[in-house]
Design an enzyme around this catalytic site. Structure first.
Site, mmCIF file in Angstrom:
data_model
loop_
_atom_site.group_PDB
_atom_site.id
_atom_site.type_symbol
_atom_site.label_atom_id
_atom_site.label_comp_id
_atom_site.label_asym_id
_atom_site.label_seq_id
_atom_site.Cartn_x
_atom_site.Cartn_y
_atom_site.Cartn_z
ATOM 1 N N CYS A 91 5.760 -6.788 4.949
ATOM 2 C CA CYS A 91 7.069 -6.178 5.197
ATOM 3 C C CYS A 91 8.165 -7.225 5.373
ATOM 4 O O CYS A 91 9.295 -7.038 4.929
ATOM 5 C CB CYS A 91 7.001 -5.284 6.426
ATOM 6 N N HIS A 385 6.948 -4.347 12.612
ATOM 7 C CA HIS A 385 7.309 -4.016 11.228
ATOM 8 C C HIS A 385 8.757 -4.399 10.955
ATOM 9 O O HIS A 385 9.666 -4.061 11.723
ATOM 10 C CB HIS A 385 7.120 -2.518 10.998
ATOM 11 N N ASN A 407 13.212 1.063 4.203
ATOM 12 C CA ASN A 407 11.829 0.720 4.499
ATOM 13 C C ASN A 407 11.145 0.245 3.215
ATOM 14 O O ASN A 407 11.712 0.322 2.123
ATOM 15 C CB ASN A 407 11.099 1.924 5.088
#
Length: 466
Positions: A91, A385, A407
């Site tokens: 991520c 994250h 995202n």
């Protein structure tokens, strides 16, 4: 005979009683008290039956709070295509490259590009392998159970990271378009590849420790390490593909139309085209850690992607200051790398984070009272994250009502690939922000440049973004 049996039985009873009542253990009397504290009720039986066939979140969801979302944002950067990290912990890389391509689109006003995560991940894994092996050499005279030695053998390789890795890796190896180096299966699904390479690195690390113990010359040890990295390089080529050295590419506008003839690039030349200047030195990382003194700079030892790169260094700030930095950047059309404890109170279906999404207290008949500092200290919360901060909705006084991030879980997830966060959730579960220095006050820049307090990577908050 009977006497012997009775004697044996007596000893057994004494032994069992001693084992059950040992200080700190659960004795029969304690167990009875535990069971009597919460006698089952009709409601408990109904909940047990419901939870036997339903997920906890399905029953804990606060339906009074589950209505349609307000998707309006008063300050929003330009939309770009949504990425998907799939079954990997990259991520940090997806968010970092999203920021770079967004800055490029803003600077050129019309050109779009998607950047290859597979290409950069190859170099990330090779560099982390070298970091581990060199760390083993540096600590070779310490015992195997030393905390630093165990750190390198425990975490020889990982998918996670921070924006510092994006800066060091792209400056060193450049970047390439995703069309030139598309994702491979092992890039999307890193578990097996990582497990195999970790085993090899641990084996190699033991050999290097033996060489240090035997008093081998540094040059000899370096030559052997280079041979070992050749093995790792070969494994990475098999799983991720041979790194691109040169390619031809033509830029396209937002409608997909080529605007120039194809041109040859090396990855570092393409980096200059997209980024235009070194990233290191252009940004600061800020964090909200209420356990530590604010307006102080901290640096995490060994938390870097390359041995010769930059440790993770950050300025600890109250959330109010972090929000001010984020708003200033967003108002100028600049997206930001940011990270969160995204699993807390996350409504995956709606793509929404708020403190009242789920009522676990009512479901279990208890309370959860820890504050942010206490959650961090007890490993209950921390940055897990990274996502790309793209928008904020401000009230009439300029105070944030909600935030939005891009995202990296695919365009079909949440709000067309995005996640909306209420302002109160943001303050509790947002941790890191990377902001360009042009949006930072002179005072905060001076605070950032003070001598950092060195902290160790075992700290609860210094887990890598995945």
């Amino acid at each position: 005979m009977k006497r012997q049996l009775l004697l044996g039985f007596g000893l057994a009873v004494c032994f069992c009683a001693s084992a059950q009542t040992k200080s700190g253990g659960i004795s029969p009397q304690m167990l009875q008290q535990i069971q009597q504290q919460n006698p089952p009720t009709a409601s408990d039986r109904a909940l047990r039956n419901a939870l036997a066939v339903n997920a906890i979140d399905a029953l804990a969801q606060n339906h009074e709070h589950a209505g349609a979302l307000d998707t309006y944002f008063s300050v929003e950067t330009k939309k770009q295509s949504i990425t998907d990290q799939k079954s990997s912990g990259r991520c940090w890389m997806f968010s970092g490259l999203n920021v770079l391509r967004s800055n490029f689109a803003k600077r050129t006003d019309s050109l779009t590009v998607t950047l290859s995560q597979d290409y950069l991940f190859f170099w990330d894994q090779l560099e982390k392998a070298n970091l581990m092996l060199q760390g083993v050499i540096d600590t070779g005279k310490k015992p195997i159970d030393d905390q630093r030695v165990q750190f390198f053998f425990h975490y020889p390789l990982n998918d996670g990271g921070t924006f510092c890795g994006v800066a060091d890796l792209t400056e060193k190896y450049g970047i390439v378009p995703s069309e030139v180096r598309p994702e491979t299966y092992s890039a999307d699904n890193t578990s097996k590849m990582s497990s195999i390479i970790k085993s090899k690195l641990r084996e190699q690390g033991l050999e290097l420790r033996r060489m240090v113990a035997e008093g081998k010359k540094p040059r000899e040890i370096e030559q052997r390490k280079t041979q070992m990295l050749g093995e790792i390089y070969h494994m990475l080529v098999i799983t991720l593909g041979e790194p691109v050295k040169e390619f031809t590419y033509a830029f396209r506008d937002k409608n997909g139309k080529a605007i120039s003839a194809p041109k040859k690039y090396t990855p570092r030349e393409f980096y200059q085209e997209i980024v235009g200047a070194p990233l290191n030195g252009s940004f600061i990382m800020v964090m909200n850690d209420p356990r530590r003194e604010y307006y102080k700079t901290y640096e995490v030892e060994y938390d870097r992607h390359t041995y010769d790169g930059h440790n993770w260094k950050y300025l600890n700030l109250p959330m109010e200051d972090i929000e001010t930095l984020a708003i200033a950047s967003l108002k100028d059309g600049r997206k930001l790398y940011s990270s969160y404890d995204v699993g807390k109170q996350l409504d995956r279906k709606r793509g929404y984070c708020d403190l009242e999404n789920y009522d676990y207290e009512s479901l279990f008949g208890t309370t959860f009272t820890m504050n942010k500092a206490e959650r961090i200290s007890t490993f209950d919360s921390g940055s897990t994250h990274a996502m790309t901060l793209t928008a904020v909705d401000l009230d009439a006084n300029g105070e944030p009502l909600k935030w939005k991030v891009e995202n990296s879980w695919g365009a079909d997830w949440g709000q067309q690939g995005c996640l909306i966060m209420s302002a109160r959730w943001f303050r509790e579960f947002m941790f890191r922000l990377v902001v360009d220095k042009q949006y930072v006050s002179e005072k905060l820049l001076r605070d950032y440049e003070q001598k950092p307090v060195m902290v160790m990577p075992e700290d609860p908050l210094f887990q890598l973004d995945e």
